[in-house]
Design a protein around this motif. Structure first.
Motif, short mmCIF file in Angstrom:
data_model
loop_
_atom_site.label_atom_id
_atom_site.label_comp_id
_atom_site.label_asym_id
_atom_site.label_seq_id
_atom_site.Cartn_x
_atom_site.Cartn_y
_atom_site.Cartn_z
N THR B 407 -37.67 -7.39 -28.51
CA THR B 407 -37.79 -8.10 -28.69
C THR B 407 -38.22 -8.84 -27.01
O THR B 407 -36.95 -8.45 -26.48
N LYS B 458 -35.41 -7.18 -36.36
CA LYS B 458 -36.50 -7.80 -35.35
C LYS B 458 -36.58 -8.94 -35.82
O LYS B 458 -36.96 -9.91 -34.79
N GLN B 462 -35.65 -11.96 -33.54
CA GLN B 462 -36.50 -13.30 -33.52
C GLN B 462 -36.30 -14.30 -34.47
O GLN B 462 -36.59 -15.44 -33.42
#
Lengths: 361, 530
Positions: B407, B458, B462
């Motif tokens: 990320t 992810k 995020q």
């Protein structure tokens, strides 16, 4: 009114306009002509760069302007002090006179000399005084030799008798007087090392000319000196630079004036100068091919910019030269000529070029 | 071993004894040889594995009874490398009769995956800890249990008979257990090593408190430091439901074993009864494609037929498994839990919708704590959980770590070197719940790199990253505005005094006028971009 008083008054008036704004409860503002390519025009009549009419306003209560605003007022104060004391300061001096941390902040009034230099040029535009009138000098830089006698601050100086270093050109050449000028032309070059080569070879004596150089960009003192010799003594001027975009711009500045100092082109530009070399055609003619240096991205970018400048755009000869240069995709230094012999430049290259009138205009 | 020394050997029974001893040695040897698989690689890990086993059991027991857990964990040092581990809960307790059996099932594992989200999946059983203690100290485990106020508490001392793989109860008595209506207390003495840091029991306790916000923990470490972790919520977590396996998540070997073990009489029954989302239509489609008759008995399926069946299952479109079987911590409670444990300034959590990898439902949660007095110059602390159990070891092998590294944290206001965990004053928490959490190995410390799982992690980080960014941007903006306002406090006297010199005007008058103007312009100035 003396020149001195006129300058000091102009600076004071600049300050008083701001004081009036403040007293009227207005956001203090400085109006000035925009300097930079966006406000520079090529005047076809005078063949020089002149400043356009685009105005900008610098206000105090604007986070993006306030520091520059302070710098401008500060440098005006410094300059007025200098004028009143009858002293001259260098650009570097002015930087140090302005440099300090503003109390109760972590901010320096100026961090780099470029900032104070820039503000001085702004003040020239604002007050229409020249830097010389503001009593600020650039570093002196450059040498001259030739059959010329001048007078400077009461001293008589013979440029043909100045030893190996030649006469060192002061930053302000406004006041000097020409006593005897007995030469056919002026050769100006961007490199001090080349000047020393020609001086050692007594080039100026053999050719009956003046040789003059600075290192890199031509200083205002030299540009003014060149312009005066050109105008007062009708001397042809030939410019010798490296074959690269930066060399081309040195020529451009001498001939048309610079973008930054478009407001003083009138006292700087010399439309009659001609470019002697190094030219793309010289590469094969004088066997320089093995001494070429590949153009990097920066060079290519700069070349493209220069090609598109108004004052080069319609010049067919120059466009041809630029195209050939682009095709060559390599640059050459003046000193590359030394590969043919140390005095090749004095004995063959220059005499031949001048004899054949192999110039670009 | 210790107990054999006590025995008096006579020539008559020597052979018999030897045989016994050999068997005993082999179980012990097996254990010692495989200790790394079981979490007893080294004395440091032995300590935390045992705590983990006992705490997991206690939490599961309390949840089954729907009682808010109150768990005491105490480590007492008895010699340089010996510790007594005590874990006490307020769960349902275990009846006197069941007590020895529950604690002496050695190396017992279920043949099939249990399709239910649970901590137990992590564990290898408390009996391994008891055996480890027995092997390293010779001491029995001491267990107290009480099932309700009507019954007294039972106390036993228990050893595992490695020859018979049975409990040996050394002591058994009824005792008074004051102030405890129901619950279990287990004491195991074993060889171990205690230290502070990332892999410590201290850290395990702190992380357990985060992932079990409905539990109250009291922890006393060997330095006699007593730490109480209060509840962040009084709400019991939603119970996890057991589901049947989804056909797409089954492996060939497991499929064959299921066919051997099933009570179903026909293949049609087998498919519809033992799997989720298989209607008779779907079963029909699968069987037709595999060229197997519906009435075929599952036990009669030959190997090559099984392969065909397996292939046919993969090729058949089957509705994704139900996902209401999962029990995440939940955004609000996770945030509250972090607020309790970290001295940060900003907190954000997200619970993703459930998703599926290879026919197995899973769900990812992520949270971030930022600012405050968290260390600014260090790498961000990554806290990983699987089914509410902290994962302390093998961080670099974990899918969580990969997702966090991949990320771009610069976009969210944290520094990050290439290929590294971000740095800055933050703690990132990632929690994955699943009816079957895929681990990279038997030691169950790192989550396997399934693309679906990496993608979900992810997306989760995020999401919290974006929340972090809006906070960071807001604070930076506020700081800039403050700086701008104070800028003119410095600039005004400077301008006034310079102008006074330049023009002869009065400095104080200029300064006053400028200050008046500043007051008027301030809101505008604060909005300006420098």
């Amino acid at each position: 009114m003396s020149e001195k008083k006129k300058s000091a008054d102009a600076l004071k008036e600049f300050g008083e306009k701001i004081v009036r704004d403040i007293k009227a409860g207005k956001n203090p503002a400085i109006d000035l002509l925009v300097r930079g390519l966006s406000n520079v025009e090529f005047d076809k009549k005078s063949k020089t760069l002149i400043l356009g009419k685009k105005m900008a306003q610098r206000t105090f209560f604007n986070v993006a302007h306030s520091k520059k605003f302070l710098q401008t007022v500060e440098v005006a104060k410094i300059s007025k002090d200098l004028i009143e004391q009858g002293k001259h300061a260098s650009l570097r001096d002015v930087f140090y006179m302005a440099k300090r941390t503003i109390p109760n902040t972590k901010i320096n009034l100026v961090d780099e000399q470029a900032e104070s230099d820039d503000v001085i040029e702004d003040l020239e535009v604002i007050t229409t005084l020249s830097r010389e009138n503001l009593n600020v000098n650039a570093n002196k830089n450059g040498s001259v030799a030739g059959n010329v006698i001048i007078e400077d601050r009461g001293d008589t100086i013979d440029w043909s008798k100045m030893g190996s270093g030649g006469w060192s050109i002061p930053s302000n050449t406004e006041e000097l007087k020409f006593k005897k000028v007995n030469v056919k032309y002026i050769l100006y070059m961007e490199k001090a090392a080349v000047w020393e080569r020609l001086h050692e070879d007594k080039f100026w004596e053999k050719q009956n000319c003046i040789i003059m150089s600075s290192q890199g960009q031509t200083t205002r003192g030299i540009r003014r000196l060149l312009q005066r010799l050109y105008e007062e003594h009708k001397l042809p001027i030939y410019v010798l630079t490296d074959l690269d975009p930066w060399g081309h711009y040195i020529y451009s500045v001498i001939k048309y004036g610079s973008i930054n100092l478009a407001h003083i082109s009138e006292r700087m530009a010399i439309p009659g100068v001609r470019y002697l070399g190094i030219r793309v055609g010289d590469i094969d003619k004088y066997g320089l091919r093995k001494n070429l240096i590949q153009l990097n991205d920066n060079d290519t970018k700069r070349l493209k910019q220069i090609m598109e400048y108004d004052w080069f755009k319609d010049n067919k000869e120059w466009q041809k030269e630029f195209e050939a240069f682009k095709k060559l995709n390599a640059k050459a230094e003046i000193q590359a000529l030394s590969a043919q012999g140390i005095s090749f430049i004095s004995n063959k290259y220059l005499p031949e070029k001048i004899k054949n009138q192999d110039f670009l205009d | 071993m210790a107990q054999t020394k006590e025995k008096v050997a006579t020539t008559k029974i020597k052979a018999q004894e030897l045989a016994k001893e050999q068997k005993q040695v082999s179980v012990s040897e097996f254990f010692l040889k495989n200790r790394h698989l079981l979490g007893f690689d080294n004395p440091l890990k032995a300590l935390s594995t045992t705590v983990k086993e006992l705490v997991d059991n206690s939490l599961d027991a309390c949840e089954e009874m729907s009682v808010l857990p109150e768990i005491l964990v105490e480590l007492r040092q008895t010699a340089e490398n010996k510790f007594v581990i005590i874990v006490e809960d307020n769960g349902p307790g275990i009846t006197k009769e069941q007590l020895p059996n529950v604690f002496a099932r050695l190396l017992y594992g279920s043949k099939f995956h249990s399709m239910k989200q649970g901590r137990g999946q992590q564990g290898i059983g408390v009996s391994a800890s008891i055996l480890y203690g027995q092997l390293t100290t010779g001491k029995p485990a001491r267990i107290t249990s009480r099932i309700d106020v009507k019954h007294p508490a039972n106390f036993i001392e228990l050893r595992i008979n490695t020859a018979k793989n049975e409990p040996d109860v050394l002591t058994e008595k009824e005792i008074e257990w004051l102030n405890k209506e129901h619950g279990i207390r287990v004491e195991i003495e074993l060889e171990g090593k205690y230290q502070k840091g990332k892999l410590s029991v201290d850290e395990y306790m702190k992380q357990s408190a985060i992932s079990n916000p409905h539990a109250q923990f009291t922890y006393i470490n060997p330095l006699k430091e007593r730490i109480t972790y209060k509840r962040a919520t009084n709400q019991m977590p939603k119970p996890a439901k057991k589901i049947q396996p989804h056909p797409h998540g089954i492996e060939l070997g497991a499929l064959m074993q299921m066919m051997k073990a099933t009570k179903a009489k026909t293949m049609l029954q087998f498919l519809t009864n033992e799997f989720s989302r298989v209607s008779s239509n779907v079963a029909h489609e699968i069987l037709t494609k595999a060229q197997i008759k519906q009435e075929t008995k599952p036990v009669d399926i030959a190997h090559d037929q099984a392969e065909k069946l397996f292939k046919s299952i993969q090729e058949t479109k089957i509705m994704a498994p139900p996902t209401d079987c999962l029990s995440p911590i939940g955004e609000e409670i996770l945030t509250a839990s972090l607020k309790k444990e970290f001295p940060a300034e900003f907190f954000a959590s997200t619970t993703r919708s459930p998703s599926v990898y290879r026919g197995i439902p899973f769900q990812v949660e992520a949270a971030i704590a930022y600012g405050g007095s968290l260390p600014k110059e260090e790498l961000v602390r990554l806290v990983r959980f699987a089914n509410k159990v902290p994962l302390q070891y093998q961080q670099s092998a974990c899918a969580t770590t990969r997702s966090v590294i991949n990320t771009v944290w610069r976009n969210y206001g944290l520094d990050q070197s290439k290929g590294a965990i971000p740095s800055g004053p933050a703690v990132i928490v990632v929690h994955i719940v699943s009816v079957w959490v895929p681990f990279t190995s038997e030691s169950k410390e790192a989550i396997a790199h399934y693309p679906e799982i990496i993608k979900e992690i992810k997306l989760a980080v995020q999401e919290v990253g974006r929340k972090l960014y809006s906070f960071v941007r807001k604070t930076v903006r506020m700081r800039e505005q403050k700086e701008r306002a104070s800028l003119f406090d410095g600039y005004i006297p400077e301008l006034a005094s310079t102008l006074a010199v330049l023009t002869g005007a009065k400095k104080t008058e200029l300064e006053e006028k400028l200050k008046e103007r500043l007051k008027k312009d301030l809101p505008l100035i604060l909005e300006q971009q420098a």
